[in-house]
Design an enzyme around this catalytic site. Structure first.
Site, PDB file in Angstrom:
ATOM      1  N   GLY A   1      -8.970   2.152  12.379  1.00  0.00           N
ATOM      2  CA  GLY A   1      -8.337   0.922  11.912  1.00  0.00           C
ATOM      3  C   GLY A   1      -7.138   1.300  11.073  1.00  0.00           C
ATOM      4  O   GLY A   1      -6.612   2.406  11.197  1.00  0.00           O
TER       5      GLY A   1
ATOM      6  N   TYR B   1       0.824  -1.216   0.000  1.00  0.00           N
ATOM      7  CA  TYR B   1       0.000   0.000   0.000  1.00  0.00           C
ATOM      8  C   TYR B   1       0.856   1.263   0.000  1.00  0.00           C
ATOM      9  O   TYR B   1       0.398   2.324  -0.409  1.00  0.00           O
ATOM     10  CB  TYR B   1      -0.936  -0.016   1.215  1.00  0.00           C
ATOM     11  CG  TYR B   1      -2.105  -0.944   1.026  1.00  0.00           C
ATOM     12  CD1 TYR B   1      -3.292  -0.500   0.472  1.00  0.00           C
ATOM     13  CD2 TYR B   1      -2.012  -2.297   1.364  1.00  0.00           C
ATOM     14  CE1 TYR B   1      -4.371  -1.354   0.275  1.00  0.00           C
ATOM     15  CE2 TYR B   1      -3.084  -3.163   1.174  1.00  0.00           C
ATOM     16  CZ  TYR B   1      -4.257  -2.685   0.628  1.00  0.00           C
ATOM     17  OH  TYR B   1      -5.321  -3.542   0.422  1.00  0.00           O
TER      18      TYR B   1
ATOM     19  N   PRO C   1       4.940  -5.254  11.103  1.00  0.00           N
ATOM     20  CA  PRO C   1       3.863  -5.509  12.071  1.00  0.00           C
ATOM     21  C   PRO C   1       4.363  -5.555  13.511  1.00  0.00           C
ATOM     22  O   PRO C   1       5.573  -5.590  13.748  1.00  0.00           O
ATOM     23  CB  PRO C   1       3.348  -6.893  11.647  1.00  0.00           C
ATOM     24  CG  PRO C   1       4.508  -7.545  10.984  1.00  0.00           C
ATOM     25  CD  PRO C   1       5.342  -6.456  10.372  1.00  0.00           C
ATOM     26  N   THR C   2       3.421  -5.564  14.438  1.00  0.00           N
ATOM     27  CA  THR C   2       3.768  -5.686  15.857  1.00  0.00           C
ATOM     28  C   THR C   2       4.191  -7.128  16.140  1.00  0.00           C
ATOM     29  O   THR C   2       3.619  -8.065  15.593  1.00  0.00           O
ATOM     30  CB  THR C   2       2.523  -5.333  16.705  1.00  0.00           C
ATOM     31  OG1 THR C   2       2.078  -4.026  16.300  1.00  0.00           O
ATOM     32  CG2 THR C   2       2.836  -5.315  18.188  1.00  0.00           C
TER      33      THR C   2
ATOM     34  N   CYS D   1      -1.462   1.382  10.541  1.00  0.00           N
ATOM     35  CA  CYS D   1      -0.464   2.207  11.239  1.00  0.00           C
ATOM     36  C   CYS D   1      -0.788   2.604  12.675  1.00  0.00           C
ATOM     37  O   CYS D   1       0.053   2.478  13.555  1.00  0.00           O
ATOM     38  CB  CYS D   1      -0.232   3.486  10.441  1.00  0.00           C
ATOM     39  SG  CYS D   1       0.740   3.183   8.975  1.00  0.00           S
TER      40      CYS D   1
ATOM     41  N   LEU E   1       1.202   9.322   3.478  1.00  0.00           N
ATOM     42  CA  LEU E   1      -0.048   9.159   2.725  1.00  0.00           C
ATOM     43  C   LEU E   1      -1.086   8.403   3.553  1.00  0.00           C
ATOM     44  O   LEU E   1      -0.744   7.564   4.372  1.00  0.00           O
ATOM     45  CB  LEU E   1       0.203   8.419   1.411  1.00  0.00           C
ATOM     46  CG  LEU E   1       0.615   6.948   1.402  1.00  0.00           C
ATOM     47  CD1 LEU E   1      -0.547   6.008   1.583  1.00  0.00           C
ATOM     48  CD2 LEU E   1       1.320   6.625   0.110  1.00  0.00           C
TER      49      LEU E   1
ATOM     50  N   GLU F   1       6.624   8.049   4.920  1.00  0.00           N
ATOM     51  CA  GLU F   1       5.517   8.369   4.022  1.00  0.00           C
ATOM     52  C   GLU F   1       4.281   8.704   4.847  1.00  0.00           C
ATOM     53  O   GLU F   1       3.909   7.960   5.734  1.00  0.00           O
ATOM     54  CB  GLU F   1       5.252   7.160   3.111  1.00  0.00           C
ATOM     55  CG  GLU F   1       4.216   7.424   2.049  1.00  0.00           C
ATOM     56  CD  GLU F   1       4.438   8.759   1.368  1.00  0.00           C
ATOM     57  OE1 GLU F   1       5.435   8.904   0.653  1.00  0.00           O
ATOM     58  OE2 GLU F   1       3.619   9.683   1.566  1.00  0.00           O
TER      59      GLU F   1
HETATM   60  C1  UDX Z   1      -2.905   7.063   8.578  1.00  0.00           C
HETATM   61  C2  UDX Z   1      -2.364   8.506   8.551  1.00  0.00           C
HETATM   62  O1  UDX Z   1      -3.451   9.412   8.294  1.00  0.00           O
HETATM   63  C3  UDX Z   1      -1.282   8.642   7.480  1.00  0.00           C
HETATM   64  O2  UDX Z   1      -0.718   9.946   7.531  1.00  0.00           O
HETATM   65  C4  UDX Z   1      -0.207   7.604   7.736  1.00  0.00           C
HETATM   66  O3  UDX Z   1       0.781   7.671   6.717  1.00  0.00           O
HETATM   67  C5  UDX Z   1      -0.798   6.210   7.786  1.00  0.00           C
HETATM   68  O4  UDX Z   1      -1.844   6.147   8.774  1.00  0.00           O
HETATM   69  P1  UDX Z   1      -4.640   5.684   7.125  1.00  0.00           P
HETATM   70  O5  UDX Z   1      -4.571   4.699   8.246  1.00  0.00           O
HETATM   71  O6  UDX Z   1      -4.451   5.190   5.742  1.00  0.00           O
HETATM   72  O7  UDX Z   1      -3.543   6.832   7.336  1.00  0.00           O
HETATM   73  O8  UDX Z   1      -6.054   6.422   7.148  1.00  0.00           O
HETATM   74  P2  UDX Z   1      -6.697   7.605   8.021  1.00  0.00           P
HETATM   75  O9  UDX Z   1      -7.449   8.490   7.105  1.00  0.00           O
HETATM   76  O10 UDX Z   1      -5.729   8.250   8.908  1.00  0.00           O
HETATM   77  O11 UDX Z   1      -7.795   6.837   8.891  1.00  0.00           O
HETATM   78  C6  UDX Z   1      -7.420   5.934   9.917  1.00  0.00           C
HETATM   79  C7  UDX Z   1      -8.648   5.469  10.656  1.00  0.00           C
HETATM   80  O12 UDX Z   1      -9.214   6.522  11.417  1.00  0.00           O
HETATM   81  C8  UDX Z   1      -9.782   4.956   9.773  1.00  0.00           C
HETATM   82  O13 UDX Z   1     -10.303   3.781  10.351  1.00  0.00           O
HETATM   83  C9  UDX Z   1     -10.795   6.072   9.763  1.00  0.00           C
HETATM   84  O14 UDX Z   1     -12.112   5.639   9.552  1.00  0.00           O
HETATM   85  C10 UDX Z   1     -10.611   6.628  11.169  1.00  0.00           C
HETATM   86  N1  UDX Z   1     -11.001   8.044  11.302  1.00  0.00           N
HETATM   87  C11 UDX Z   1     -10.313   9.010  10.629  1.00  0.00           C
HETATM   88  C12 UDX Z   1     -12.064   8.379  12.136  1.00  0.00           C
HETATM   89  O15 UDX Z   1     -12.696   7.514  12.752  1.00  0.00           O
HETATM   90  N2  UDX Z   1     -12.389   9.698  12.268  1.00  0.00           N
HETATM   91  C13 UDX Z   1     -11.723  10.687  11.625  1.00  0.00           C
HETATM   92  O16 UDX Z   1     -12.094  11.880  11.811  1.00  0.00           O
HETATM   93  C14 UDX Z   1     -10.654  10.345  10.782  1.00  0.00           C
HETATM   94  P1  ADP Z   2       2.540  -1.323   3.591  1.00  0.00           P
HETATM   95  O1  ADP Z   2       1.126  -0.949   3.931  1.00  0.00           O
HETATM   96  O2  ADP Z   2       3.535  -0.822   4.616  1.00  0.00           O
HETATM   97  O3  ADP Z   2       2.932  -0.981   2.189  1.00  0.00           O
HETATM   98  P2  ADP Z   2       2.133  -4.093   2.807  1.00  0.00           P
HETATM   99  O4  ADP Z   2       1.979  -5.302   3.668  1.00  0.00           O
HETATM  100  O5  ADP Z   2       0.982  -3.642   1.967  1.00  0.00           O
HETATM  101  O6  ADP Z   2       2.643  -2.928   3.770  1.00  0.00           O
HETATM  102  O7  ADP Z   2       3.365  -4.316   1.807  1.00  0.00           O
HETATM  103  C1  ADP Z   2       4.623  -4.753   2.194  1.00  0.00           C
HETATM  104  C2  ADP Z   2       5.166  -5.688   1.098  1.00  0.00           C
HETATM  105  O8  ADP Z   2       6.555  -5.970   1.391  1.00  0.00           O
HETATM  106  C3  ADP Z   2       4.473  -7.050   1.010  1.00  0.00           C
HETATM  107  O9  ADP Z   2       3.905  -7.208  -0.291  1.00  0.00           O
HETATM  108  C4  ADP Z   2       5.601  -8.086   1.274  1.00  0.00           C
HETATM  109  O10 ADP Z   2       5.493  -9.233   0.465  1.00  0.00           O
HETATM  110  C5  ADP Z   2       6.844  -7.279   0.903  1.00  0.00           C
HETATM  111  N1  ADP Z   2       8.085  -7.750   1.536  1.00  0.00           N
HETATM  112  C6  ADP Z   2       8.338  -7.945   2.856  1.00  0.00           C
HETATM  113  N2  ADP Z   2       9.617  -8.334   3.048  1.00  0.00           N
HETATM  114  C7  ADP Z   2      10.212  -8.386   1.818  1.00  0.00           C
HETATM  115  C8  ADP Z   2      11.530  -8.722   1.347  1.00  0.00           C
HETATM  116  N3  ADP Z   2      12.508  -9.053   2.189  1.00  0.00           N
HETATM  117  N4  ADP Z   2      11.744  -8.673   0.020  1.00  0.00           N
HETATM  118  C9  ADP Z   2      10.756  -8.324  -0.830  1.00  0.00           C
HETATM  119  N5  ADP Z   2       9.515  -7.994  -0.461  1.00  0.00           N
HETATM  120  C10 ADP Z   2       9.227  -8.023   0.842  1.00  0.00           C
END
Ligand code: UDX
Ligand code: ADP
Length: 476
Positions: free
Chosen positions: A281, A15, A96-97, A284, A175, A173
């Site tokens: 959710g 992602y 991951p954790t 991150c 995003l 990042e």
């Molecule tokens: C987050 C951070 O925003 C981003 O900067 C970081 O790089 C990755 O983690 P993301 O988890 O993709 O991004 O989505 P985000 O829009 O932050 O939403 C996270 C969760 O909070 C979602 O479950 C969303 O539904 C919830 N949320 C968000 C609320 O419940 N209320 C809000 O006002 C905003």
């Molecule tokens: P994020 O949301 O941080 O991008 P994802 O789980 O979507 O996390 O993507 C992480 C990707 O990294 C997975 O597709 C996984 O297969 C890949 N990956 C993890 N370890 C390695 C590695 N050593 N070499 C190549 N790819 C890897």
């Protein structure tokens, strides 16, 4: 200065890696971007001719993939080859954790990062800039550096002819999923941490193609790593704050949307991230706060650790509280009752379900013995099945062989003959539900549980539906 970067490799086509390299490729046609992943199925999806089969759903992504793929953007599993060819390598793998061992449940499992660092150490050639993109615990750069250094010494000793060198940067990042392309194209800031000014300049030059220089912040590497963790912690904290108040609103006949609006209009507070819902959710927030708690405990800052841990406590409490309300409103039992779930992704505009509140809420409802019809416009059946299945929860009810949950292909399909409908994700298409038809399809008295605050109460009541809305103490 001409940018010395000709080839970039990104390890991890997930992602973060997928969308961020796509945008960089679009803005730097003279650089070749190779996104590699050990997951062959994922790579095949990125290379799929039918762009609807891309492994992740992000508005605007398809268009850019169509423009850049196989021109200066390539997806492959040739990890070693692309590491060897790259001048710059982004590490974008999952973090991951930890689930077992020291720090289990809090610390981040660095095994993927470590394996990446080892691969880079073995196969890189010449000078390579290594950039951390994944969110990582503070001081991970030091771990990466120590692995890279140890291989240099082992492989090449003092033989300068073959020597490889590395510069390590942190470039987290920011995003958010669902708005990834927009966030990448118009970032609030770009953060680059490191101590090699040349390497920082080289990375900065890539961003300068589309980002204003004032938005590019350079720091030392630890501050950069910590800033990303803290930005996520602050965002999550706002959500837990507003969710805690949603419960108070329900008890006091206040309305959470009005309270959030009034509070958010204070320019010192600001209006964003004040929408109450079923809890945050995504991959991150929980992980990063747990990691923050772990680091604080490690340094003996127990009060600080406890403070941040409460953000997660409130998040789980909000989900459990919603389940209790649903069961209570449905006469104290949902055993054998059918319930429609609208939305399974953790937020709208993504197919990602990692840490989605829907998983916890659905599991708890299933434990109460109900049958779920789940509809989500983008999440696949396989994903929903994977998320709900565990040792205690098989999809089949052993007594009568009836499925405990099924995935529906439309809202209408999901709602038919149900006692309740629960909105868990704020997809656009849920804003204009045909409440009259829904009421006709449901078993009376039909209930709507709106955890995203999107249903018009008057409309629902007009068609005879009962409604519960998060943070609304005045429902009639
Ligand atoms: C987050 C951070 O925003 C981003 O900067 C970081 O790089 C990755 O983690 P993301 O988890 O993709 O991004 O989505 P985000 O829009 O932050 O939403 C996270 C969760 O909070 C979602 O479950 C969303 O539904 C919830 N949320 C968000 C609320 O419940 N209320 C809000 O006002 C905003
Ligand atoms: P994020 O949301 O941080 O991008 P994802 O789980 O979507 O996390 O993507 C992480 C990707 O990294 C997975 O597709 C996984 O297969 C890949 N990956 C993890 N370890 C390695 C590695 N050593 N070499 C190549 N790819 C890897």
């Amino acid at each position: 200065m001409a940018n010395p970067i000709k080839k970039v490799c990104c390890i991890g086509a997930g992602y973060v890696g997928g969308p961020s390299m796509t945008v960089m490729a679009d803005r730097s046609p003279e650089i070749e971007f190779n996104v590699v992943d050990k997951n062959l199925k994922r790579i095949e999806s990125w290379n799929s001719l039918d762009l609807n089969n891309l492994p992740i759903y992000e508005p605007g992504l398809m268009k850019l993939i169509k423009k850049c793929r196989n021109k200066n953007l390539y997806f492959s599993n040739e990890i070693e080859k692309n590491i060897a060819l790259a001048d710059m390598i982004f590490i974008s793998v999952n973090t991951p954790t930890k689930t077992t061992g020291l720090g289990a449940g809090q610390a981040i499992d660095l095994k993927w990062i470590e394996s990446c660092a080892r691969q880079i150490a073995m196969h890189a050639k010449g000078h390579t800039i290594v950039v951390e993109k994944s969110t990582l615990p503070v001081k991970t750069a030091q771990t990466i550096k120590s692995i890279l250094d140890s291989y240099i010494k082992k492989d090449f000793g003092d033989n300068n002819k073959n020597s490889k060198t590395f510069s390590i940067l942190s470039n987290p990042e920011f995003l958010a999923e669902g708005t990834a392309i927009e966030d990448l194209l118009k970032p609030d800031r770009i953060l680059i941490g490191g101590d090699d000014n040349n390497a920082i300049e080289v990375l900065k030059n890539i961003y300068l193609k589309w980002v204003n220089e004032q938005k590019i912040l350079t720091t030392d590497i630890w501050s950069s790593e910590l800033s990303k963790l803290i930005a996520n912690a602050f965002l999550a904290q706002r959500i837990s704050s507003i969710n805690s108040i949603s419960a108070l609103c329900e008890s006091t006949e206040a309305n959470i949307s009005d309270v959030a609006k009034a509070v958010g209009m204070d320019s010192r507070i600001g209006k964003y991230f004040l929408k109450s819902g079923p809890g945050f959710g995504g991959s991150c927030f929980k992980k990063d706060i747990l990691n923050l708690v772990y680091i604080c405990n490690y340094y003996g800052l127990f009060e600080v650790a406890n403070y941040w841990e409460k953000v997660i406590t409130i998040n789980s409490w909000q989900q459990n509280r919603i389940v209790s309300i649903i069961v209570n409103k449905l006469y104290g039992t949902i055993s054998g009752k059918k319930i429609a779930i609208l939305g399974f992704a953790f937020k709208a505009n993504t197919n990602d379900t990692r840490e989605s509140p829907a998983i916890n809420i659905c599991r708890k409802l299933l434990e109460e013995g109900c049958i779920l019809n789940i509809y989500d416009p983008k999440v696949s059946i396989e994903q929903i099945d994977n998320d709900l299945k565990n040792e205690d929860l098989s999809n089949l009810n052993e007594l009568n062989n009836e499925k405990k949950w099924q995935v529906s292909s439309s809202i209408i399909d999901a709602v038919r003959k149900t006692d309740a409908l629960i909105i868990l994700t704020d997809w656009n298409e849920f804003y204009n539900l045909d409440l009259e038809e829904i009421n006709n399809l449901m078993r009376p008295p039909g209930w709507i549980f709106d955890t995203r605050n999107i249903i018009n109460i008057k409309q629902a009541n007009k068609y005879g539906l009962n409604i519960w809305k998060i943070g609304n103490g005045n429902l009639m």
